[in-house]
Design a protein around this motif. Structure first.
Motif, PDB file in Angstrom:
ATOM      1  N   THR A 115     -13.824  48.130  47.718  1.00  0.00           N
ATOM      2  CA  THR A 115     -14.377  49.466  47.891  1.00  0.00           C
ATOM      3  C   THR A 115     -13.508  50.270  48.838  1.00  0.00           C
ATOM      4  O   THR A 115     -12.636  49.733  49.518  1.00  0.00           O
ATOM      5  CB  THR A 115     -15.803  49.405  48.459  1.00  0.00           C
ATOM      6  OG1 THR A 115     -15.749  48.765  49.733  1.00  0.00           O
ATOM      7  CG2 THR A 115     -16.731  48.666  47.550  1.00  0.00           C
ATOM      8  N   PHE A 116     -13.756  51.551  48.873  1.00  0.00           N
ATOM      9  CA  PHE A 116     -13.068  52.414  49.831  1.00  0.00           C
ATOM     10  C   PHE A 116     -14.069  53.417  50.381  1.00  0.00           C
ATOM     11  O   PHE A 116     -14.638  54.206  49.636  1.00  0.00           O
ATOM     12  CB  PHE A 116     -11.898  53.157  49.196  1.00  0.00           C
ATOM     13  CG  PHE A 116     -11.113  53.921  50.218  1.00  0.00           C
ATOM     14  CD1 PHE A 116     -10.064  53.329  50.874  1.00  0.00           C
ATOM     15  CD2 PHE A 116     -11.461  55.218  50.553  1.00  0.00           C
ATOM     16  CE1 PHE A 116      -9.350  54.020  51.833  1.00  0.00           C
ATOM     17  CE2 PHE A 116     -10.764  55.910  51.513  1.00  0.00           C
ATOM     18  CZ  PHE A 116      -9.697  55.309  52.152  1.00  0.00           C
ATOM     19  N   PHE A 117     -14.287  53.346  51.677  1.00  0.00           N
ATOM     20  CA  PHE A 117     -15.128  54.319  52.370  1.00  0.00           C
ATOM     21  C   PHE A 117     -14.263  55.042  53.382  1.00  0.00           C
ATOM     22  O   PHE A 117     -13.408  54.434  54.030  1.00  0.00           O
ATOM     23  CB  PHE A 117     -16.296  53.641  53.104  1.00  0.00           C
ATOM     24  CG  PHE A 117     -17.300  53.000  52.197  1.00  0.00           C
ATOM     25  CD1 PHE A 117     -18.034  53.754  51.309  1.00  0.00           C
ATOM     26  CD2 PHE A 117     -17.515  51.638  52.238  1.00  0.00           C
ATOM     27  CE1 PHE A 117     -18.966  53.165  50.475  1.00  0.00           C
ATOM     28  CE2 PHE A 117     -18.440  51.035  51.412  1.00  0.00           C
ATOM     29  CZ  PHE A 117     -19.171  51.800  50.525  1.00  0.00           C
ATOM     30  N   SER A 118     -14.484  56.330  53.541  1.00  0.00           N
ATOM     31  CA  SER A 118     -13.750  57.110  54.532  1.00  0.00           C
ATOM     32  C   SER A 118     -14.272  56.754  55.925  1.00  0.00           C
ATOM     33  O   SER A 118     -15.358  56.165  56.064  1.00  0.00           O
ATOM     34  CB  SER A 118     -13.939  58.599  54.268  1.00  0.00           C
ATOM     35  OG  SER A 118     -15.275  58.968  54.521  1.00  0.00           O
ATOM     36  N   PRO A 119     -13.530  57.114  56.982  1.00  0.00           N
ATOM     37  CA  PRO A 119     -14.031  56.841  58.336  1.00  0.00           C
ATOM     38  C   PRO A 119     -15.391  57.492  58.605  1.00  0.00           C
ATOM     39  O   PRO A 119     -16.240  56.906  59.278  1.00  0.00           O
ATOM     40  CB  PRO A 119     -12.952  57.431  59.238  1.00  0.00           C
ATOM     41  CG  PRO A 119     -11.717  57.434  58.418  1.00  0.00           C
ATOM     42  CD  PRO A 119     -12.165  57.650  57.007  1.00  0.00           C
ATOM     43  N   GLN A 120     -15.605  58.677  58.047  1.00  0.00           N
ATOM     44  CA  GLN A 120     -16.897  59.358  58.252  1.00  0.00           C
ATOM     45  C   GLN A 120     -18.022  58.608  57.556  1.00  0.00           C
ATOM     46  O   GLN A 120     -19.135  58.506  58.093  1.00  0.00           O
ATOM     47  CB  GLN A 120     -16.830  60.798  57.727  1.00  0.00           C
ATOM     48  CG  GLN A 120     -15.866  61.687  58.475  1.00  0.00           C
ATOM     49  CD  GLN A 120     -14.418  61.503  58.057  1.00  0.00           C
ATOM     50  OE1 GLN A 120     -14.127  60.956  56.995  1.00  0.00           O
ATOM     51  NE2 GLN A 120     -13.505  61.935  58.902  1.00  0.00           N
TER      52      GLN A 120
END
Length: 114
Positions: free
Chosen positions: A4-9
């Protein structure tokens, strides 16, 4: 984290309820600044690693380990990188490209974000 890829926010939003519950259990004020929670102990922080950094490390580990060991995942990753190269229309690999020049040419994929 590897798939998965989640942004820092997004990671901050995910971890906000966890930190609000866990910090008081650790004897730390729940309103303690997040910058200090993720800061290293040597700099007077709590030393909790930020999940975004761990996610990027896991992605790079996958990109380095699987193709070298010639696993099925490595073959899929090579195909993804070749598809990205084809989509951008360049004659050189993804990691040889200047990201700011070619990022607009590619769709938003795992390889692009990594």
């Amino acid at each position: 984290m590897a798939l998965t890829f989640f942004s820092p926010q997004e990671w901050d939003q995910i971890l906000s309820p966890v930190l609000r519950a866990a910090l008081p259990k650790a004897g730390i004020c729940r309103n303690f600044p997040c910058a200090m929670v993720y800061a290293p102990i040597a700099l007077q922080g709590v030393g909790v690693p930020h999940p975004y950094g761990l996610q990027v490390i896991k992605h790079l580990d996958m990109l380095l380990r699987h193709p070298a060991n010639q696993t099925k995942t490595g073959a899929f990753l090579e195909a993804v990188l070749q598809a990205h190269q084809l989509e951008t229309g360049t004659s050189y690999g993804l990691f040889q490209q200047v990201y700011s020049n070619t990022s607009i040419l590619a769709s938003d994929t795992w390889a692009k974000r990594t």
